[in-house]
Design a protein around this motif. Structure first.
Motif, PDB file in Angstrom:
ATOM      1  N   LEU A 223      -3.581  -8.264 -12.983  1.00 10.28           N
ATOM      2  CA  LEU A 223      -5.111  -8.413 -13.522  1.00 10.28           C
ATOM      3  C   LEU A 223      -5.410  -9.682 -14.192  1.00 10.28           C
ATOM      4  O   LEU A 223      -4.662  -9.724 -15.136  1.00 10.28           O
ATOM      5  N   PRO A 224      -6.492 -10.340 -13.806  1.00  3.48           N
ATOM      6  CA  PRO A 224      -6.668 -11.750 -14.504  1.00  3.48           C
ATOM      7  C   PRO A 224      -7.419 -11.232 -15.814  1.00  3.48           C
ATOM      8  O   PRO A 224      -8.159 -12.244 -16.507  1.00  3.48           O
ATOM      9  N   ASN A 236      -0.820  -0.984  -9.094  1.00  2.00           N
ATOM     10  CA  ASN A 236      -0.209  -0.643  -8.087  1.00  2.00           C
ATOM     11  C   ASN A 236      -1.120  -0.521  -6.842  1.00  2.00           C
ATOM     12  O   ASN A 236      -1.843   0.466  -6.593  1.00  2.00           O
ATOM     13  N   ILE A 237      -0.647  -1.542  -5.778  1.00  2.00           N
ATOM     14  CA  ILE A 237      -1.689  -1.327  -4.356  1.00  2.00           C
ATOM     15  C   ILE A 237      -0.950  -0.592  -3.460  1.00  2.00           C
ATOM     16  O   ILE A 237      -1.271  -0.342  -2.505  1.00  2.00           O
ATOM     17  N   GLU A 238       0.233  -0.310  -3.798  1.00  2.00           N
ATOM     18  CA  GLU A 238       1.187   0.446  -2.965  1.00  2.00           C
ATOM     19  C   GLU A 238       0.571   1.724  -2.232  1.00  2.00           C
ATOM     20  O   GLU A 238       0.969   1.851  -1.118  1.00  2.00           O
ATOM     21  N   TYR A 239      -0.159   2.616  -3.014  1.00  2.10           N
ATOM     22  CA  TYR A 239      -0.698   3.549  -2.490  1.00  2.10           C
ATOM     23  C   TYR A 239      -1.773   3.555  -1.413  1.00  2.10           C
ATOM     24  O   TYR A 239      -2.153   4.176  -0.481  1.00  2.10           O
ATOM     25  N   PHE A 240      -2.248   2.247  -1.205  1.00  7.23           N
ATOM     26  CA  PHE A 240      -3.150   1.822   0.006  1.00  7.23           C
ATOM     27  C   PHE A 240      -2.505   1.387   1.150  1.00  7.23           C
ATOM     28  O   PHE A 240      -3.013   1.077   2.278  1.00  7.23           O
ATOM     29  N   LEU A 241      -1.019   1.011   1.086  1.00  6.12           N
ATOM     30  CA  LEU A 241      -0.499   0.621   2.184  1.00  6.12           C
ATOM     31  C   LEU A 241       0.325   1.550   3.098  1.00  6.12           C
ATOM     32  O   LEU A 241       0.826   2.567   2.462  1.00  6.12           O
ATOM     33  N   PRO A 242      -0.228   1.527   4.510  1.00  7.91           N
ATOM     34  CA  PRO A 242       0.463   2.408   5.311  1.00  7.91           C
ATOM     35  C   PRO A 242       1.777   2.628   5.198  1.00  7.91           C
ATOM     36  O   PRO A 242       2.340   3.597   5.747  1.00  7.91           O
ATOM     37  N   TRP A 243       2.634   1.571   4.660  1.00  9.67           N
ATOM     38  CA  TRP A 243       4.141   1.528   4.843  1.00  9.67           C
ATOM     39  C   TRP A 243       4.762   1.890   3.375  1.00  9.67           C
ATOM     40  O   TRP A 243       5.752   1.521   3.075  1.00  9.67           O
ATOM     41  N   GLN A 244       3.816   2.665   2.605  1.00  7.55           N
ATOM     42  CA  GLN A 244       4.143   2.854   1.241  1.00  7.55           C
ATOM     43  C   GLN A 244       5.404   3.713   1.070  1.00  7.55           C
ATOM     44  O   GLN A 244       6.171   3.358   0.183  1.00  7.55           O
ATOM     45  N   GLN A 245       5.521   4.484   1.986  1.00  3.48           N
ATOM     46  CA  GLN A 245       6.646   5.587   1.711  1.00  3.48           C
ATOM     47  C   GLN A 245       7.961   4.634   2.351  1.00  3.48           C
ATOM     48  O   GLN A 245       9.154   4.948   1.553  1.00  3.48           O
ATOM     49  N   ASN A 360      -4.852   3.053  -9.990  1.00  2.00           N
ATOM     50  CA  ASN A 360      -4.133   3.322 -11.204  1.00  2.00           C
ATOM     51  C   ASN A 360      -3.946   2.014 -12.051  1.00  2.00           C
ATOM     52  O   ASN A 360      -2.985   1.247 -11.637  1.00  2.00           O
ATOM     53  N   ILE A 361      -4.732   1.846 -13.040  1.00  3.38           N
ATOM     54  CA  ILE A 361      -4.553   0.568 -13.871  1.00  3.38           C
ATOM     55  C   ILE A 361      -3.739   0.795 -15.050  1.00  3.38           C
ATOM     56  O   ILE A 361      -4.038   1.841 -15.771  1.00  3.38           O
ATOM     57  N   VAL A 362      -2.760   0.058 -15.401  1.00  3.55           N
ATOM     58  CA  VAL A 362      -1.769   0.500 -16.427  1.00  3.55           C
ATOM     59  C   VAL A 362      -1.667  -1.006 -17.386  1.00  3.55           C
ATOM     60  O   VAL A 362      -1.877  -1.879 -16.848  1.00  3.55           O
ATOM     61  N   SER A 363      -1.499  -0.576 -18.633  1.00  2.00           N
ATOM     62  CA  SER A 363      -1.328  -1.855 -19.496  1.00  2.00           C
ATOM     63  C   SER A 363      -0.363  -1.632 -20.430  1.00  2.00           C
ATOM     64  O   SER A 363      -0.289  -1.042 -21.620  1.00  2.00           O
ATOM     65  N   PRO A 364       1.136  -1.603 -20.135  1.00  2.00           N
ATOM     66  CA  PRO A 364       2.215  -1.399 -20.840  1.00  2.00           C
ATOM     67  C   PRO A 364       2.167  -2.217 -21.940  1.00  2.00           C
ATOM     68  O   PRO A 364       2.002  -3.390 -22.073  1.00  2.00           O
ATOM     69  N   THR A 365       2.790  -1.547 -23.156  1.00  5.89           N
ATOM     70  CA  THR A 365       2.947  -2.453 -24.323  1.00  5.89           C
ATOM     71  C   THR A 365       4.330  -2.919 -24.554  1.00  5.89           C
ATOM     72  O   THR A 365       5.355  -1.935 -23.966  1.00  5.89           O
ATOM     73  N   PRO A 366       4.768  -3.865 -25.297  1.00  8.39           N
ATOM     74  CA  PRO A 366       6.103  -4.253 -25.562  1.00  8.39           C
ATOM     75  C   PRO A 366       6.884  -2.885 -26.416  1.00  8.39           C
ATOM     76  O   PRO A 366       8.200  -2.697 -25.951  1.00  8.39           O
ATOM     77  N   GLN A 367       6.341  -2.216 -26.971  1.00  9.65           N
ATOM     78  CA  GLN A 367       6.853  -1.062 -27.839  1.00  9.65           C
ATOM     79  C   GLN A 367       6.997  -0.042 -26.724  1.00  9.65           C
ATOM     80  O   GLN A 367       8.260   0.800 -26.681  1.00  9.65           O
TER      81      GLN A 367
END
Length: 410
Positions: A223-224, A236-245, A360-367
């Motif tokens: 995200l910008p 993660n846009i995967e859950y909206f794609l028909p070919w996700q599985q 689902n928006i995630v903001s992982p940290t270096p830790q």
């Protein structure tokens, strides 16, 4: 009954799943040959037809277009069997059946959209009905093995059974449609880099700090804008794609991750999961969730805490994902309370709102990445030591294990 309740809870009663289903249906119509810029026009006409019960809507009903959606074909099929066994008495499961009808309306709407598009482009009634059933999914047409699988072993087998040939056809006849969706994460990444003024060195450093669940997944888009703590955010846009599985299964095979392969393939039964957990509740070692592999409780918890966490786990097995501690409800409460997680992050309004619609928006940290890396290194070292200390293992296999260990660290 248990499987039916599970499927209704995870779909018809779960708003994020419904929204993802709508997104997936839009892509399916695009795959069928309707340009994205024309879709709002046809969807608008379908909305008016449904609201006014117009000519096309009446034609669709007369031709059985709405009799084969997910709710009718999967849930009603099971309910009919239950009613026969119980002699037609009222069954509490009828409530689940009724709720599934509303979820099935999503399929009905997109079938009608395709039907109208075909009719108004001169394809004729028969062709229009068949195309609408094809791209909107006719769940009643499935082999006996698929119908048995979706009742007992693979809850959502029929969707994968129906979507696979559509994906294959699109790749053969209109490959650019799938290619453009595959390019979305890369495009968003470039936009985010420009907006956030990330140099090549910044980008290289950022990638090195990402946790594995993002690194190994090509459908995470950046995200910008950053989180309040200054961390890059990903969706993660995967859950909206028909070919996700298909993406998940292909990733598991490429990485030889056979445990996740079974999960991503959709094999599972909630009753058997509960049985498995109950059977492993022995001694101090806590049982693990068969789906996530997370321990249900800590071995140092009190008996009361263990009981509460076990009941919560059983509840989450059937409850709509949005109404759990790990879902939209839990995330929203955490955001309202202003709680911080172990990495010092607060839930943002965007993250809480996104959860309710399947984003689902995630903001992982270096830790976070560092701790994950330390755990994986220790896990690999433990596995190596088990082999090296085993007197029954040959020197050849020990040498191979050392090489695998070095590759794992790399």
């Amino acid at each position: 009954k248990a499987m039916t309740a599970f499927k209704v809870g995870k779909t018809a009663l779960n708003l994020p799943t419904a929204v993802r289903n709508m997104g997936s249906n839009i892509i399916q119509l695009n795959m069928s040959g309707i340009p994205l810029y024309d879709l709002p026009i046809w969807m608008g006409k379908a909305t008016m037809e449904m609201a006014n019960k117009g000519q096309y809507y009446s034609e669709a009903i007369r031709n059985g277009l709405f009799k084969t959606n997910w709710g009718q074909a999967e849930i009603q099929e099971v309910m009919n069997v239950i009613r026969k066994v119980e002699g037609g008495k009222f069954n509490p499961m009828d409530l689940a059946s009724d709720l599934s009808k509303y979820y099935g309306k999503i399929d009905d709407f997109f079938k009608l959209t395709k039907f109208i598009e075909q009719m108004e482009t001169g394809k004729g009634l028969q062709k229009s009905v068949l195309e609408a059933q094809k791209w909107g999914m006719d769940y009643s047409l499935a082999s006996r093995s698929v119908k048995a699988a979706r009742r007992f072993a693979i809850p959502f087998a029929s969707y994968q059974y129906k979507i696979a040939p559509l994906i294959a056809e699109t790749m053969m006849e209109r490959p650019w449609i799938i290619a453009k969706y595959a390019a979305i994460p890369t495009i968003m990444q470039q936009i985010a880099r420009q907006v956030l003024n990330l140099t090549d060195d910044d980008w290289k450093k950022l990638k090195s700090q990402l946790p594995l669940f993002i690194k190994k997944n090509s459908t995470y888009a950046m995200l910008p804008y950053k989180s309040p703590e200054g961390n890059a955010q990903w969706v993660n846009i995967e859950y909206f794609l028909p070919w996700q599985q298909g993406l998940a299964v292909g990733r598991d095979v490429a990485q030889k991750n056979w445990g996740e392969l079974i999960t991503d393939f959709g094999i599972g039964n909630p009753v058997l999961d509960v049985y498995t957990v109950a059977k492993t509740m022995q001694g101090d070692k806590p049982p693990k969730d068969p789906f996530t592999s997370r321990p249900i409780y800590n071995q140092l918890d009190s008996p009361t805490e263990k009981a509460v966490k076990t009941v919560e786990w059983i509840y989450e097995k059937w409850a709509p994902g949005m109404l759990t501690r790990h879902g939209a409800l839990g995330t929203t409460v955490q955001g309202i309370m202003g709680e911080k997680d172990r990495y010092g992050r607060k839930v943002t309004p965007e993250q809480a709102a996104g959860k309710w619609v399947g984003v689902n928006i995630v903001s992982p940290t270096p830790q976070q990445a560092q701790k994950e890396r330390q755990f994986l290194v220790q896990d690999a070292k433990t596995s190596l030591m088990q082999i090296l200390k085993d007197p029954t293992v040959s020197e050849k296999k020990k040498t191979s294990a050392r090489e695998n260990y070095k590759n794992r660290l790399k």
